[in-house]
Motif scaffolding. Structure first.
Motif, PDB file in Angstrom:
ATOM      1  N   LYS A 208      -6.463 -16.660  -5.989  1.00  0.00           N
ATOM      2  CA  LYS A 208      -6.001 -16.591  -4.344  1.00  0.00           C
ATOM      3  C   LYS A 208      -4.948 -17.675  -4.105  1.00  0.00           C
ATOM      4  N   GLU A 209      -5.184 -18.435  -4.710  1.00  0.00           N
ATOM      5  CA  GLU A 209      -3.432 -19.321  -4.072  1.00  0.00           C
ATOM      6  C   GLU A 209      -2.857 -20.168  -5.533  1.00  0.00           C
ATOM      7  N   GLU A 236      -3.754 -14.482  -2.415  1.00  0.00           N
ATOM      8  CA  GLU A 236      -3.773 -14.629  -0.713  1.00  0.00           C
ATOM      9  C   GLU A 236      -2.182 -15.517  -0.609  1.00  0.00           C
ATOM     10  N   LYS A 237      -2.189 -15.935  -0.818  1.00  0.00           N
ATOM     11  CA  LYS A 237      -1.100 -17.810  -0.703  1.00  0.00           C
ATOM     12  C   LYS A 237      -0.571 -17.569  -1.816  1.00  0.00           C
ATOM     13  N   LEU A 264       1.396 -10.770   0.750  1.00  0.00           N
ATOM     14  CA  LEU A 264       1.290 -12.228   0.685  1.00  0.00           C
ATOM     15  C   LEU A 264       0.859 -12.397   2.442  1.00  0.00           C
ATOM     16  N   GLU A 265      -0.384 -13.336   2.756  1.00  0.00           N
ATOM     17  CA  GLU A 265      -0.863 -13.495   3.888  1.00  0.00           C
ATOM     18  C   GLU A 265       0.323 -14.806   4.630  1.00  0.00           C
TER      19      GLU A 265
END
Length: 285
Positions: A208-209, A236-237, A264-265
């Motif tokens: 996720k990161e 995401e990060k 990506l966020e």
């Protein structure tokens, strides 16, 4: 205890030694109207205890033997962090029943018998987070043991640790195949450059990161960006901290950089020296 208000609270007159009580109620009637909290179902106790913060749970476990038993359910103590220094600490501390499902352990320093200690970690599948493994030398440990431990935890940060290429290759292979993605992966270890780019990229996108250090080479960064674009993964990060001499990010196709980063966020790029064309492409989105 809970008390039910007696009938005719104001009209009943106390007798015997209790006639001077200001409330003017019969002691016998009070005792008969008492409901003991200990008769509550164990499931309800468990639910109540699960809502308590750690300090209050500790206090509740000291009330009596019954509460100590009910508050000692392992599922109520998964928040605990157990300090481990030797293999014997596992036998000693995990002998306590309430620690049977803990998720986090902490090492103060690298143990002398590292492989045996990691094998002990493998015996407790609930452990998903390990603190204190930075600057460790894993090179003497069997690759399957290293991969078995590092590949299953939720957050992996082995900054400046020493691993062989066969160990790293197996660790990233395990991470890439995890059904539940890793929460955070920090790639700051020597020896990553030269590994199969697709293996590194597959692992890096199944988290996720991601924090990507300066030891990745250009082919690995390209493979990572391609997989971000082509796969609908959990990433995401992304934090890219790297010198352009190591990663060569500035020479990668601007459209590929823009397509990947804009999916990506959150993205943070430091010391990677994106080219003007890359920055322009990213901003245009």
């Amino acid at each position: 205890h809970f008390y039910k208000r007696p009938k005719h609270w104001e009209t009943r007159k106390a007798e015997g030694p209790y006639r001077y009580w200001p409330f003017k109620v019969l002691w016998k009637e009070i005792m008969m109207s008492t409901t003991d909290i200990s008769i509550l179902p164990r499931e309800l106790f468990s639910q109540i205890f699960s809502l308590l913060p750690p300090e209050d749970l500790k206090s509740a476990s000291l009330v009596c033997k019954l509460w100590e038993d009910m508050a000692g359910e392992p599922k109520l103590w998964t928040w605990a962090v157990v300090a481990i220094n030797t293999r014997g600490d596992f036998k000693k501390k995990f002998k306590v029943s309430r620690l049977g499902q803990i998720k986090t352990i902490r090492f103060k320093r690298q143990p002398k018998l590292l492989e045996k200690l990691l094998q002990a970690v493998l015996a407790y599948p609930t452990i998903k987070k390990i603190y204190g493994m930075k600057n460790w030398d894993f090179r003497s440990v069997e690759p399957s043991v290293v991969a078995g431990v590092l590949g299953r935890i939720d957050e992996l940060d082995t900054s400046n640790s020493l691993l062989t290429k066969s160990q790293l290759d197996l660790v990233y292979s395990v991470i890439s195949k995890k059904e539940q993605p890793m929460k955070k992966l920090s790639v700051y270890v020597w020896g990553v450059d030269g590994l199969n780019p697709d293996v590194v990229a597959s692992a890096a996108t199944n988290v996720k990161e991601l924090e990507l250090g300066c030891w990745c080479d250009e082919d690995q960064v390209k493979a990572l960006l391609r997989q971000i674009v082509e796969k609908d993964g959990p990433l995401e990060k992304l934090k890219m901290h790297g010198n352009s001499l190591h990663t060569g990010v500035h020479s990668i196709d601007p459209d590929l950089v823009a397509s990947a980063l804009n999916r990506l966020e959150e993205v943070e790029v430091m010391y990677s020296r994106l080219s003007q064309d890359q920055v322009t492409a990213v901003l245009k989105g």
